[in-house]
Write a protein that holds these residues in place. Structure first.
Motif, mmCIF file in Angstrom:
data_model
loop_
_atom_site.group_PDB
_atom_site.id
_atom_site.type_symbol
_atom_site.label_atom_id
_atom_site.label_comp_id
_atom_site.label_asym_id
_atom_site.label_seq_id
_atom_site.Cartn_x
_atom_site.Cartn_y
_atom_site.Cartn_z
ATOM 1 N N ARG A 91 0.533 -1.872 0.143
ATOM 2 C CA ARG A 91 -0.311 -0.112 -0.160
ATOM 3 C C ARG A 91 1.032 1.300 0.203
ATOM 4 O O ARG A 91 0.539 2.150 -1.031
ATOM 5 C CB ARG A 91 -1.025 0.114 1.388
ATOM 6 N N VAL A 92 2.009 1.085 0.643
ATOM 7 C CA VAL A 92 3.054 2.302 1.202
ATOM 8 C C VAL A 92 3.515 2.324 -0.302
ATOM 9 O O VAL A 92 4.033 3.936 -0.448
ATOM 10 C CB VAL A 92 3.394 2.107 2.588
ATOM 11 N N THR A 93 4.379 1.719 -0.880
ATOM 12 C CA THR A 93 5.362 1.847 -2.165
ATOM 13 C C THR A 93 4.934 3.083 -2.921
ATOM 14 O O THR A 93 6.053 3.551 -3.680
ATOM 15 C CB THR A 93 6.334 0.766 -2.217
ATOM 16 N N PRO A 94 4.085 2.766 -3.442
ATOM 17 C CA PRO A 94 3.202 2.839 -4.368
ATOM 18 C C PRO A 94 3.334 4.361 -4.791
ATOM 19 O O PRO A 94 2.868 5.201 -5.802
ATOM 20 C CB PRO A 94 1.942 2.936 -5.261
ATOM 21 N N ALA A 95 3.268 5.008 -3.134
ATOM 22 C CA ALA A 95 3.311 6.664 -2.972
ATOM 23 C C ALA A 95 4.404 7.351 -2.970
ATOM 24 O O ALA A 95 4.972 7.947 -2.227
ATOM 25 C CB ALA A 95 2.339 6.616 -1.630
ATOM 26 N N VAL A 96 6.184 6.201 -2.580
ATOM 27 C CA VAL A 96 6.804 6.583 -2.910
ATOM 28 C C VAL A 96 7.416 6.761 -4.209
ATOM 29 O O VAL A 96 7.779 6.006 -5.149
ATOM 30 C CB VAL A 96 7.562 6.009 -1.657
ATOM 31 N N GLY A 127 10.633 11.277 -2.528
ATOM 32 C CA GLY A 127 9.615 12.005 -2.182
ATOM 33 C C GLY A 127 8.243 10.974 -2.122
ATOM 34 O O GLY A 127 8.532 9.969 -2.434
ATOM 35 N N VAL A 128 7.410 12.205 -1.280
ATOM 36 C CA VAL A 128 5.644 11.073 -0.756
ATOM 37 C C VAL A 128 4.982 12.047 -1.239
ATOM 38 O O VAL A 128 4.487 12.468 -0.856
ATOM 39 C CB VAL A 128 5.800 11.062 0.957
ATOM 40 N N ILE A 129 3.942 10.475 -2.050
ATOM 41 C CA ILE A 129 2.971 11.771 -2.695
ATOM 42 C C ILE A 129 1.325 11.478 -0.868
ATOM 43 O O ILE A 129 1.243 10.665 -0.528
ATOM 44 C CB ILE A 129 2.508 10.588 -3.861
ATOM 45 N N VAL A 171 11.363 4.086 3.238
ATOM 46 C CA VAL A 171 11.250 4.079 2.126
ATOM 47 C C VAL A 171 11.583 5.483 1.415
ATOM 48 O O VAL A 171 11.472 5.870 1.198
ATOM 49 C CB VAL A 171 10.130 3.497 2.033
ATOM 50 N N GLY A 172 12.836 4.640 0.933
ATOM 51 C CA GLY A 172 13.527 5.940 -0.275
ATOM 52 C C GLY A 172 14.602 5.274 -1.287
ATOM 53 O O GLY A 172 14.106 4.242 -2.077
ATOM 54 N N ASN A 173 14.941 6.458 -1.505
ATOM 55 C CA ASN A 173 15.641 5.836 -2.949
ATOM 56 C C ASN A 173 17.425 5.976 -2.448
ATOM 57 O O ASN A 173 18.264 6.658 -3.137
ATOM 58 C CB ASN A 173 15.483 6.562 -4.556
ATOM 59 N N PRO A 174 18.058 5.155 -1.921
ATOM 60 C CA PRO A 174 19.186 5.460 -1.054
ATOM 61 C C PRO A 174 20.723 5.043 -2.361
ATOM 62 O O PRO A 174 20.478 4.335 -3.401
ATOM 63 C CB PRO A 174 19.401 4.162 0.255
ATOM 64 N N PHE A 175 21.511 6.542 -2.551
ATOM 65 C CA PHE A 175 22.487 6.264 -3.466
ATOM 66 C C PHE A 175 21.735 6.035 -4.859
ATOM 67 O O PHE A 175 22.902 4.821 -5.647
ATOM 68 C CB PHE A 175 23.496 4.755 -3.235
ATOM 69 N N GLY A 176 20.622 5.986 -5.388
ATOM 70 C CA GLY A 176 19.990 6.382 -6.000
ATOM 71 C C GLY A 176 20.179 4.627 -7.235
ATOM 72 O O GLY A 176 19.859 4.316 -8.563
ATOM 73 N N LEU A 177 19.504 3.670 -6.033
ATOM 74 C CA LEU A 177 19.529 2.327 -6.113
ATOM 75 C C LEU A 177 17.887 1.891 -6.837
ATOM 76 O O LEU A 177 18.067 1.017 -7.743
ATOM 77 C CB LEU A 177 19.693 1.188 -5.232
ATOM 78 N N PRO A 220 22.369 8.393 1.754
ATOM 79 C CA PRO A 220 22.302 9.246 1.031
ATOM 80 C C PRO A 220 21.152 9.343 -0.177
ATOM 81 O O PRO A 220 21.717 7.623 -0.606
ATOM 82 C CB PRO A 220 23.895 9.740 0.289
ATOM 83 N N GLY A 221 20.690 10.246 -0.374
ATOM 84 C CA GLY A 221 19.288 9.036 -1.385
ATOM 85 C C GLY A 221 18.131 9.972 -0.959
ATOM 86 O O GLY A 221 16.721 9.301 -1.781
ATOM 87 N N ASN A 222 18.307 8.977 0.619
ATOM 88 C CA ASN A 222 16.604 8.408 0.656
ATOM 89 C C ASN A 222 16.338 9.720 1.232
ATOM 90 O O ASN A 222 14.737 10.062 1.387
ATOM 91 C CB ASN A 222 17.264 8.053 2.113
ATOM 92 N N SER A 223 17.132 11.488 1.402
ATOM 93 C CA SER A 223 15.937 12.528 1.760
ATOM 94 C C SER A 223 14.958 12.855 0.964
ATOM 95 O O SER A 223 14.620 12.271 -0.467
ATOM 96 C CB SER A 223 16.874 13.473 1.305
ATOM 97 N N GLY A 224 13.819 13.060 1.505
ATOM 98 C CA GLY A 224 12.544 12.925 1.419
ATOM 99 C C GLY A 224 11.620 11.804 1.375
ATOM 100 O O GLY A 224 10.343 12.293 1.264
ATOM 101 N N GLY A 225 12.601 10.950 1.564
ATOM 102 C CA GLY A 225 11.138 9.967 1.188
ATOM 103 C C GLY A 225 10.670 9.341 2.611
ATOM 104 O O GLY A 225 10.409 10.502 3.685
ATOM 105 N N ALA A 226 9.939 8.039 2.817
ATOM 106 C CA ALA A 226 9.409 8.111 4.283
ATOM 107 C C ALA A 226 9.345 7.693 4.541
ATOM 108 O O ALA A 226 9.846 6.372 4.861
ATOM 109 C CB ALA A 226 7.940 7.653 3.457
ATOM 110 N N LEU A 227 8.973 7.684 6.590
ATOM 111 C CA LEU A 227 9.684 7.309 7.385
ATOM 112 C C LEU A 227 7.452 6.531 7.384
ATOM 113 O O LEU A 227 6.829 7.291 8.162
ATOM 114 C CB LEU A 227 9.883 8.123 8.483
ATOM 115 N N VAL A 228 7.107 5.061 8.130
ATOM 116 C CA VAL A 228 5.888 5.037 8.073
ATOM 117 C C VAL A 228 5.899 4.604 9.152
ATOM 118 O O VAL A 228 6.720 3.623 9.674
ATOM 119 C CB VAL A 228 5.347 4.491 6.670
ATOM 120 N N ASN A 229 5.373 4.055 10.020
ATOM 121 C CA ASN A 229 4.718 2.789 11.110
ATOM 122 C C ASN A 229 4.209 1.626 10.024
ATOM 123 O O ASN A 229 3.633 1.686 9.157
ATOM 124 C CB ASN A 229 3.676 3.553 11.964
#
Length: 475
Positions: free
Chosen positions: A63-68, A110-112, A186-192, A226-235
């Protein structure tokens, strides 16, 4: 108004003090490392062991990853060679005199948060001054985003996507978050490409970190890189509790995660988004007090059992503090339930609380605990010089960015000086730092206004420019 660069001495003062081996850094990469997102790897585990189903985060993450989203921004910067004006280097190497353009690239996440409006929450430093922002969705679509607004002092940015069929992540009740709660980054670390890591909430309300703005961070040991900036931290319910922002690593950002990461709380991000949508900017408040740290001598003089707090040295006339009855000698120990251990804590709390809302201020007065109520008043971001004194006409003064103030740098920035103006004739330049008048100090625009309220006959500014500090007489 055009942006200005801080003087070199100010930058050195901001970044060089006390943390030479310990660095807290934004985690957006500065260069694009991979052009295409890679799918996250998944370990193959049995569905159950001895008839008992294994717990899994997979249903929540579906449910979460489509929003990141992954964010790739490009910024055109103009760079002048430091030797361009040197005749010897010009003779031998023929260096160009004009500034050269280069492209600065940044990768982040980023997070929608609003699927209908296409709103994406990210960090300011991911999209700072970007000329082009490309967003890659979890389904592979790549879109060009537009900036709705951004706030440098809290490192929050808001962009909009022109797309249908988006999926947003719900926002959590931030007040319910506790130390020890499980969280997932959830994010995009090191552009991976999209990557999921997990951990717990290590601490709440973290502040006092060097080089960052207003601070009330969630600390987590979920792996952030690096690259996780702006990503989601979820419960574990798949609700957004924070926006991943910074990491702590003595080896710098390139050394990666060591289990100390920081995220902007969702309640703070929610308030910034609301203000960006309503006003196009973030409005911050002020009590209208000047304070200082409690030294051993002050603690003894005021018969204080502790040095935690901020002692009031002056209450500005007509301010919320004056209306609330605060006076010099009061020691502010908490504001709106948030402990105040230092004058920086008080300034940080003022910048994070909403303007116009009544708040409780706990103080020690003559050794006795009491409390008062006050509503913060909006503080100006910029101030025309002529409103202070005719001799400063043509100059515009601006608040110092919070990432420098968190290093202990105080004063206001000369953000613009009009050519041919009286301020220009008096020698002021864009980029100057003004920290006092007639040998009296002030920390911000409100303090500067208070210092000029007495209409001084003589005008002597305390100024920092380049590597030096000066007293500058103003005629």
């Amino acid at each position: 108004m055009r942006r200005v660069l801080l003087p070199l001495a100010l930058i050195a003062a901001a970044f060089a003090g006390g943390y030479a081996a310990q660095r807290v850094l934004p985690v957006a990469t500065q260069d694009a490392m991979l052009a295409h997102a890679l799918p996250a790897a998944r370990a193959a585990l049995p569905a159950q062991v001895d008839g008992t189903p294994l717990p899994s985060l997979a249903p929540m993450l579906e449910r979460v990853t489509p929003a990141v989203v992954n964010i790739h921004s490009k910024t055109t910067v103009r760079v002048r060679n430091p030797y361009a004006n040197d005749p010897l280097f010009q003779y031998f190497f023929g260096l160009p005199n004009a500034p050269q353009e280069r492209i600065k690239q940044s990768l982040g996440s980023g997070v929608i948060i609003d699927a209908q409006a296409g709103l994406v929450l990210t960090n300011y430093h991911v999209i700072e001054d970007a000329d082009d922002i490309q967003v890659t969705l979890a389904d592979g679509r790549t879109l060009t985003a537009e900036v709705v607004g951004a706030d440098e002092d809290t490192d929050v940015g808001l962009i909009r996507l022109p797309a249908q069929d988006l999926q947003a992540v719900p926002l959590a009740n931030g007040d319910a978050l506790r130390v020890g709660d499980f969280v997932v980054a959830v994010g995009n670390p090191f552009g991976l490409g999209q990557t999921v890591t997990s951990g717990i909430v290590s601490a709440l309300g973290r502040s006092g970190l060097p080089g960052l703005g207003y601070q009330n961070f969630i600390q987590t040991d979920a792996s952030i890189n690096p690259g996780n900036s702006g990503g989601a931290l979820v419960n574990l319910r798949g609700e957004l509790v924070g926006i991943n922002t910074a990491i702590f690593n003595p080896g710098g950002s390139g050394a990666g995660n060591i289990g100390i990461g920081f995220a902007i709380p969702v309640e703070l991000a929610r308030d910034v988004v609301r203000q960006l949508q309503d006003y196009g900017e973030v409005r911050r408040g002020s009590l209208g007090v000047e304070t200082q740290e409690i030294t051993p001598e002050i603690a003894q003089a005021l018969a204080l059992a502790t040095r935690r707090g901020a002692v009031v040295t002056r209450v500005q006339s007509g301010s919320p503090a004056a209306a609330a009855g605060l006076r010099a000698g009061d020691v502010i120990t908490a504001i709106d339930g948030r402990p105040v251990a230092s004058r920086l804590d008080l300034h940080n709390a003022e910048g994070l609380l909403p303007v116009g809302k009544a708040i409780r201020i706990d103080v020690l007065r003559e050794g006795k605990a009491t409390s008062v109520s006050a509503a913060l008043k909006a503080r100006p971001k910029d101030l025309p010089g002529e409103t202070l004194d005719p001799r400063l006409a043509g100059a515009t003064f601006s608040e110092l960015p919070e990432r420098y103030r968190s290093q202990g740098v105080a004063g206001v920035l000369v953000s613009e000086v009009k050519r041919g103006s009286r301020a220009a004739a008096n020698g002021l330049r864009a980029g100057d730092l003004i920290s006092g008048v007639n040998q009296g100090e002030f920390a911000d625009l409100a303090g500067m206004q208070a210092a000029f309220a007495r209409k001084p006959t003589q005008l002597l500014l305390t100024l920092t420019r380049g590597r030096g500090s000066y007293f500058v007489p103003i005629e």
